[in-house]
Write an enzyme that holds these catalytic residues in place. Structure first.
Site, PDB file in Angstrom:
ATOM      1  N   ASP A   1       0.812  -1.218   0.000  1.00 43.80           N
ATOM      2  CA  ASP A   1       0.000   0.000   0.000  1.00 43.80           C
ATOM      3  C   ASP A   1       0.839   1.258   0.000  1.00 43.80           C
ATOM      4  O   ASP A   1       0.347   2.353  -0.258  1.00 43.80           O
ATOM      5  CB  ASP A   1      -0.841   0.031   1.280  1.00 43.80           C
TER       6      ASP A   1
HETATM    7  C1  GLC Z   1      -1.833  -3.822   5.334  1.00 40.65           C
HETATM    8  C2  GLC Z   1      -3.041  -3.822   4.433  1.00 40.65           C
HETATM    9  C3  GLC Z   1      -2.808  -4.691   3.212  1.00 40.65           C
HETATM   10  C4  GLC Z   1      -1.502  -4.364   2.557  1.00 40.65           C
HETATM   11  C5  GLC Z   1      -0.354  -4.389   3.530  1.00 40.65           C
HETATM   12  C6  GLC Z   1       0.942  -3.928   2.920  1.00 40.65           C
HETATM   13  O1  GLC Z   1      -1.700  -5.032   5.992  1.00 40.65           O
HETATM   14  O2  GLC Z   1      -4.186  -4.259   5.105  1.00 40.65           O
HETATM   15  O3  GLC Z   1      -3.860  -4.542   2.307  1.00 40.65           O
HETATM   16  O4  GLC Z   1      -1.294  -5.276   1.508  1.00 40.65           O
HETATM   17  O5  GLC Z   1      -0.648  -3.556   4.620  1.00 40.65           O
HETATM   18  O6  GLC Z   1       0.942  -2.568   2.643  1.00 40.65           O
HETATM   19  C1  GLC Z   2      -1.319  -0.401   4.945  1.00 37.54           C
HETATM   20  C2  GLC Z   2       0.015  -0.160   5.544  1.00 37.54           C
HETATM   21  C3  GLC Z   2       0.097   1.136   6.264  1.00 37.54           C
HETATM   22  C4  GLC Z   2      -0.490   2.258   5.462  1.00 37.54           C
HETATM   23  C5  GLC Z   2      -1.876   1.924   4.945  1.00 37.54           C
HETATM   24  C6  GLC Z   2      -2.380   2.976   4.030  1.00 37.54           C
HETATM   25  O1  GLC Z   2      -2.199  -0.790   5.910  1.00 37.54           O
HETATM   26  O2  GLC Z   2       0.422  -1.202   6.398  1.00 37.54           O
HETATM   27  O3  GLC Z   2       1.454   1.375   6.574  1.00 37.54           O
HETATM   28  O4  GLC Z   2      -0.529   3.431   6.210  1.00 37.54           O
HETATM   29  O5  GLC Z   2      -1.816   0.724   4.262  1.00 37.54           O
HETATM   30  O6  GLC Z   2      -3.641   2.678   3.552  1.00 37.54           O
END
Ligand code: GLC
Ligand code: GLC
Length: 808
Positions: free
Chosen positions: A484
């Site tokens: 993300d």
């Molecule tokens: C969080 C989000 C997931 C994403 C991951 C890596 O666990 O829930 O959707 O793939 O972060 O950013």
């Molecule tokens: C995922 C990541 C987090 C970020 C979020 C944004 O959950 O783990 O670090 O802030 O995505 O949507």
């Protein structure tokens, strides 16, 4: 250092001190009514939606931590009072124990010859928490105690509840009916639901107004009413409604008394809300109360809950000489998978329950970990998810569980999302054989006028990737892929903007080698679905696209010693030895090798060796290395985290299992199992003071080697880590997984376990598999004593038991 121990026979973790390194929590509830509960009875409960139907109040990020919960005070003859859960009064206890089990939490505190045992659970099919309180006089003199209960109501909408005080301080309303205290804020107007807190005994007093009970300048550690030894019989009007009972309890030496409290939620039909003007219709509450009027009824409900878990956990059972492995595989990992099924990423001690809804990619991946336990519910979930897909194959990144509608704030454009749907559907079909599912009509964008068979949704998913290829023939990344925080089209320069949704340049240059790896891994699953549903020509076509993508990865996605991560907006490499920071990323090494890319060329092994050399640490595999030390506007949120945390070189546990699975692809089970043991919580129990979160569930992230607090975990419970680690260990290392024509048995976990057996129920039959393991990766199987070719045990008829011997 440990703070408790596993009780395997009872499927419980037993915490033996109130001072764990962080609140260690559990979840109660199986279907609509859920609770979070810490080892000190902190936490809250809600009906279906943690934001819109929150029953009790919890104060996130408060001091002391873990403020808000179910509090029981015991007041002794001399005016001293204490809590069996230790907090919030913090009077020293002679003994403390908290047993977190499957849907139950039992807290026992002893002080001055009195034992108080608090048992919490949500009975199957009910919309209530039951609190069974048992007080025992351990001494040899008669005791006259006072028991006070205390919960604080949330005014339903948890977000409004913490922000809109100009309104909320005037809306609170309650009703009192003997031993039942009703919370009915906003019931007069548009709400048809209310809550109540009841005890099955005559009370000596009550309070429903927080200020009266606590005193305006007191905390929950020194409630005025408890100090005085008498409830004030307050009736809340505005401000902060609460529910507190007081009971006089006389105990002869050795005597025990049991009280049953019910904290319930009720909805009334809109035209049957009132008993008489202003007085709520309480019939449904009374039904709920009468279902738990006696300790025997409570015991029956507990038995039913135990049987429910026996059933779920009986589907995949391991028997091995490694007790830590057994407890992960048989109990805790599967339990966590059920919790992620129920909660997605909504409510934990790190997720406030008012933020995100269900993630498109998250839910599809979570499914991989629970589909074997509840295939029918997985089916339902897939239909909900697929209905939030757009006609062009892209998807809402998130949707709300209550409305099942896509979330417009976040929107779409995360280009990995569509492919996860194919993976989820394939997992369900392998488990169930329910091929008719592909013909099920599912709307696009929740619009029934635009419905199409599920297979068509998968087709659009697959083609969404093909319609969005960049200059190297690799998939465009969009706002982000699985990571993300790798935001290659967003370029945010202003604080407070979202890194994911701001300034998306609609770039058609930034490409993801990770999505390419996914496409090569998941594309063949799609082709197989086509083939088996009578679309052979289309399947062949799909395979050509997959082969083309594989060539593109080998040509443009190989960096010399490992797979590249991406090309950015300007066409520069990301995750390359040419970069000053973040030369290598974990995700493409995992997914490309899982896809089989570079295996025959010997590149896969090299990529995994680079992971070992550059990313592995004593506490798990970090996401990238070296970490980013400054903010790179063209890369996004990833570089906003300090080195070693979260996506910037944290140990992101979710993708460690991809490397484990990849190691099995190249036949290196020893290394796969070594990685497994580094992050599987039961193996970390002895370093709980470093790890800090619960030793029975995975956390999303453990601080990486560049972090100040290397080894410290955060964001426990709600993470895709649960599903993927279950897939890694159960399907690939222990090697038992369903396929279309039968149950595959192909273990690959190194030499450490010379023997183990797995019992797997699937499609109504039971497979008893005994493995003799010499650490190889090419199994030889006997079914019913007769050797078979290959590694797939054909499906048996429902009701049959099949004995399988495997040598590997
Ligand atoms: C969080 C989000 C997931 C994403 C991951 C890596 O666990 O829930 O959707 O793939 O972060 O950013
Ligand atoms: C995922 C990541 C987090 C970020 C979020 C944004 O959950 O783990 O670090 O802030 O995505 O949507």
């Amino acid at each position: 250092m440990r703070f408790g121990h596993f009780d395997d026979a009872n499927r419980e973790y037993v915490i033996t001190t109130p001072k764990t390194p962080y609140p260690w929590i559990n979840y109660l509830g199986t279907e609509r009514f859920f609770s979070l509960i810490s080892h000190q009875a902190g936490g809250y409960c809600f009906y279906r939606d943690a934001r819109l139907r929150r029953l009790t109040r919890y104060r996130y990020n408060n001091t002391p931590t873990d403020a808000g919960g179910r509090i029981f005070y015991i007041r002794e003859e001399n005016g001293e009072y204490w809590c069996p859960s230790f907090m919030p009064v913090k009077k020293k206890l002679d003994r403390f124990e908290c047993r977190h089990g499957l849907g139950t939490t039992k807290i026992t505190g002893e002080r001055g010859g009195v034992r108080a045992e608090l048992l919490f659970f949500v009975p199957l099919g009910q919309t209530a928490e039951v609190h069974r309180v048992r007080l025992t006089n351990l001494g040899d003199r008669p005791r006259r105690l006072k028991l006070f209960s205390y919960v604080e109501w949330c005014l339903w909408n948890a977000h409004d509840d913490t922000t809109n005080f100009q309104r909320n301080f005037s809306t609170g309303e309650v009703e009192i009916d003997g031993s039942t205290l009703y919370h009915k804020t906003e019931y007069r107007e548009r709400r048809n639901h209310y809550a109540f807190y009841h005890v099955n005994e005559k009370v000596s007093g009550f309070d429903t107004d927080r200020e009266s009970f606590l005193g305006l300048y007191n905390g929950a550690h020194e409630p005025d009413a408890v100090a005085r030894g008498e409830s004030k019989n307050s009736v809340a009007s505005g401000w902060a409604p609460i529910a507190s009972h007081s009971l006089d309890v006389e105990l002869a030496p050795g005597e025990s008394k049991t009280f049953v409290f019910v904290l319930g939620y009720v909805e009334n039909p809109p035209d049957a809300k009132w008993e008489k003007p202003g007085i709520i219709d309480k019939r449904r509450a009374r039904e709920l109360i009468s279902a738990f009027a006696t300790p025997e009824q409570v015991n029956q409900a507990l038995d039913a809950l135990r049987r429910y878990w026996d059933g779920l956990l009986g589907v995949y059972r391991l028997d091995s000489p490694d007790e830590k492995l057994n407890r992960m595989v048989n109990v805790w990992n599967q339990y966590q998978c059920m919790v992620t099924f129920n909660m997605s990423r909504s409510a934990s001690y790190f997720e406030t329950g008012i933020g995100r809804g269900m993630g498109f990619r998250d839910s599809n991946q979570d499914l991989l970990g629970f589909v074997h336990m509840v295939p029918e519910r997985a089916r339902e979930r897939i239909l909900d998810i697929a209905a939030t897909q757009f006609p062009d194959g892209s998807a809402y990144h998130q949707y709300q569980p209550l409305t099942k509608r896509g979330n417009n704030e976040v929107g779409s454009g995360f280009n990995d999302d569509p492919l996860w749907l194919i993976l989820g559907v394939a997992a369900y079909l392998k488990e169930s054989g329910d091929w008719a599912f592909l013909n099920e009509s599912v709307p696009f964008d929740n619009d029934p006028k635009r419905a199409a068979p599920l297979l068509e949704h998968l087709r659009r998913s697959f083609h969404h990737v093909l319609e969005n290829l960049g200059p190297h023939g690799l998939p465009l990344i969009g706002r982000a892929d699985w990571n993300d925080c790798l935001n290659l089209n967003c370029f945010s320069e202003t604080p407070d903007e979202s890194f994911q949704t701001t300034g998306n340049r609609e770039g058609r240059t930034a490409e993801s080698i990770f999505i390419a790896g996914m496409f090569v891994a998941i594309g063949p699953e799609y082709a197989e679905l086509l083939e088996r549903s009578g679309h052979a020509a289309e399947a062949a076509e799909a395979r050509k696209h997959v082969a083309r993508m594989e060539r593109a990865v080998l040509e443009h996605g190989w960096d010399g010693e490992w797979f590249l991560r991406a090309y950015d907006f300007f066409g520069n490499k990301v995750g390359s030895r040419d970069n000053a920071e973040a030369q290598i990323f974990i995700e493409p090494q995992g997914y490309c090798v899982m896809a089989g890319i570079g295996v025959k060329e010997g590149l896969a092994q090299r990529a995994l060796d680079a992971v070992k050399e550059r990313l592995d640490t004593r506490y798990g595999i970090v996401l990238n290395n070296p970490p980013f030390t400054r903010y790179h506007v063209e890369l996004g949120e990833i570089s906003s985290y300090p080195p070693g945390y979260k996506e910037n070189a944290g140990i992101f546990c979710h993708n460690n299992p991809w490397i484990m699975i990849a190691e099995t692809v190249v036949g290196r089970g020893d290394r796969a199992f070594e990685y497994y043991k580094k992050i599987a919580p039961a193996y970390l129990e002895e370093i709980s003071e470093i790890h800090r979160t619960e030793p029975y569930v995975y956390a999303q992230m453990i601080a990486g080697k560049d972090a100040v607090r290397h080894g410290e975990a955060k964001n426990s419970w709600l993470t895709g880590t649960a599903a993927w680690n279950f897939v890694a260990i159960a399907h690939h290392l222990l090697g038992v997984r369903p396929e279309y024509d039968g149950l595959r048995v192909s273990p690959c976990l190194g030499k450490e376990l010379s023997e183990f057996s797995v019992t797997r129920r699937c499609r109504g039959a039971t497979y008893r598999i005994r493995v003799t393991n010499r650490g190889g990766s090419t199994p030889r199987l006997k079914v019913g004593g007769k050797p078979i070719e290959g590694a797939i045990v054909p499906w048996a008829a429902a009701g049959q038991t099949v004995d399988v011997e495997c040598e590997v």
